[in-house]
Scaffold this active site. Structure first.
Site, short mmCIF file in Angstrom:
data_model
loop_
_atom_site.label_atom_id
_atom_site.label_comp_id
_atom_site.label_asym_id
_atom_site.label_seq_id
_atom_site.Cartn_x
_atom_site.Cartn_y
_atom_site.Cartn_z
N ASN A 227 0.86 -1.18 0.00
CA ASN A 227 0.00 0.00 0.00
C ASN A 227 0.90 1.24 0.00
O ASN A 227 1.50 1.57 1.02
CB ASN A 227 -0.90 -0.02 1.24
CG ASN A 227 -1.76 1.21 1.35
OD1 ASN A 227 -1.91 1.98 0.40
ND2 ASN A 227 -2.36 1.42 2.52
N LYS B 60 0.00 4.27 -0.26
CA LYS B 60 -0.65 5.41 0.37
C LYS B 60 -0.46 6.67 -0.50
O LYS B 60 -0.50 6.58 -1.72
CB LYS B 60 -0.15 5.59 1.80
CG LYS B 60 -0.32 4.32 2.63
CD LYS B 60 -0.04 4.52 4.09
CE LYS B 60 -0.24 3.21 4.84
NZ LYS B 60 -0.09 3.36 6.30
N HIS C 42 -9.41 0.67 5.15
CA HIS C 42 -8.14 0.91 5.84
C HIS C 42 -8.39 1.83 7.04
O HIS C 42 -9.23 2.72 7.00
CB HIS C 42 -7.12 1.52 4.90
CG HIS C 42 -5.72 1.52 5.45
ND1 HIS C 42 -5.27 2.46 6.34
CD2 HIS C 42 -4.68 0.68 5.23
CE1 HIS C 42 -4.01 2.20 6.65
NE2 HIS C 42 -3.63 1.13 6.00
N GLU D 152 -6.88 4.28 8.14
CA GLU D 152 -6.73 5.71 7.86
C GLU D 152 -7.98 6.27 7.19
O GLU D 152 -8.33 7.43 7.38
CB GLU D 152 -5.48 5.93 7.00
CG GLU D 152 -4.20 5.68 7.79
CD GLU D 152 -3.00 5.36 6.94
OE1 GLU D 152 -1.94 5.08 7.53
OE2 GLU D 152 -3.10 5.38 5.70
N GLU E 189 -4.81 -5.36 10.62
CA GLU E 189 -3.80 -4.35 10.92
C GLU E 189 -4.11 -3.69 12.26
O GLU E 189 -5.01 -2.84 12.33
CB GLU E 189 -3.76 -3.28 9.83
CG GLU E 189 -3.26 -3.76 8.49
CD GLU E 189 -2.93 -2.60 7.57
OE1 GLU E 189 -1.79 -2.51 7.11
OE2 GLU E 189 -3.83 -1.76 7.33
N GLY F 45 2.98 1.87 10.92
CA GLY F 45 3.97 2.93 10.77
C GLY F 45 4.67 3.33 12.04
O GLY F 45 5.42 4.31 12.05
N SER G 282 3.90 -2.40 10.35
CA SER G 282 5.35 -2.35 10.53
C SER G 282 6.03 -3.66 10.13
O SER G 282 6.98 -4.09 10.78
CB SER G 282 5.71 -1.97 11.96
OG SER G 282 5.23 -0.67 12.28
#
Length: 256
Positions: free
Chosen positions: A16, A18, A103, A105, A173, A179, A218
């Site tokens: 991904n 992003k 996702h 986000e 996730e 991240g 990560s």
């Protein structure tokens, strides 16, 4: 062997990108294509989800490579007055075959509910795209001991009826691991993936046993070998490490 005693599906490593990637990034993607040799192709599937502006050029570069291209989000409608959005049909029209939905986000930054994610999954299927559906708990939910309850709610609310191993991939996730450099323990990952598998089998039977469940958060070459050997971890959804060919292929090489 997984908790269902079924053969593991062929692994998938999905990248991904992003909101990263300009025209010059095509060369780095070209390095991924060049590094995806016959031996690796036989053991693991690869997919890259670039920003929408790069879907067409990446699809062109990927021709003949067996690397799948995917979008990062789609609108629930096929077309209409929705300025700035992209439909699943538009993604498919670029030559892409996958799309990420739900996702964290998107759920956080755009207040996407499970119902919206479910509608986007249906939109993906309408356009014959494979939906990579993301679920996962926040740090507060993990600390509060509600991880499995959160996962149950997201699975029940986000997945439409009719899911198969051919049209759905689940990506677990943990939001707090994306991240941050942090990862759950192997035991934690095994517990959640095993729980997801049980829920998929309970709802979709044999198809649920074959749906790929990716781990994301990560993942990097240094920890991929350990994580990807955990039962019911059928690959990874990779963020930052997918931007560099050496790192992304290094993760895939855990299956070599």
């Amino acid at each position: 062997m997984s908790s269902t005693q079924s053969p593991r599906p062929k692994p998938l490593i999905a990248g991904n990108w992003k909101m990263n990637g300009l025209k010059a990034s095509a060369s780095e993607f070209g390095n991924i294509v060049a590094g995806y040799g016959a031996e690796l192709r036989g053991k693991v599937d690869l997919a890259i989800c670039p920003p929408a502006t790069q879907l067409v050029p990446f699809a062109v570069v990927a021709l003949g490579s067996r690397i799948s291209i995917g979008g990062q989000d789609c609108h629930v409608k096929a077309s209409g007055a929705h300025t700035g959005d992209i439909s699943a049909e538009m993604i498919a029209d670029t030559g892409a075959t996958h799309v990420i939905v739900g996702h964290s986000e998107r759920r956080t930054d755009h207040s996407e509910t499970d119902a919206i994610v479910r509608s986007k999954t249906e939109a993906a299927w309408r356009a014959d795209l494979v939906a990579i559906l993301c679920i996962g708990e926040t740090e507060a939910e993990r600390r509060g001991g509600t991880t499995l309850a959160v996962v149950d709610t997201q699975l029940a609310g986000s997945i439409p009826d009719g899911a198969t191993a051919a049209n759905l991939v689940i990506a677990y996730e943990p939001v707090w691991a994306i991240g941050t450099g942090l990862t759950p323990s192997n035991a934690d990952i095994a517990e959640v993936h095993g729980h997801i598998r049980q829920r998929l089998v309970a709802r979709f039977g044999a198809e649920g046993a074959r749906v790929r469940i990716l781990y994301g958060g990560s993942v990097k070459p240094s920890n991929a070998g350990e994580i990807l050997k955990i039962a019911d971890v059928d690959g990874a959804l990779v963020g930052g490490a997918s931007l560099k060919a050496a790192d992304f292929l290094g993760i895939a090489a855990a299956y070599a």
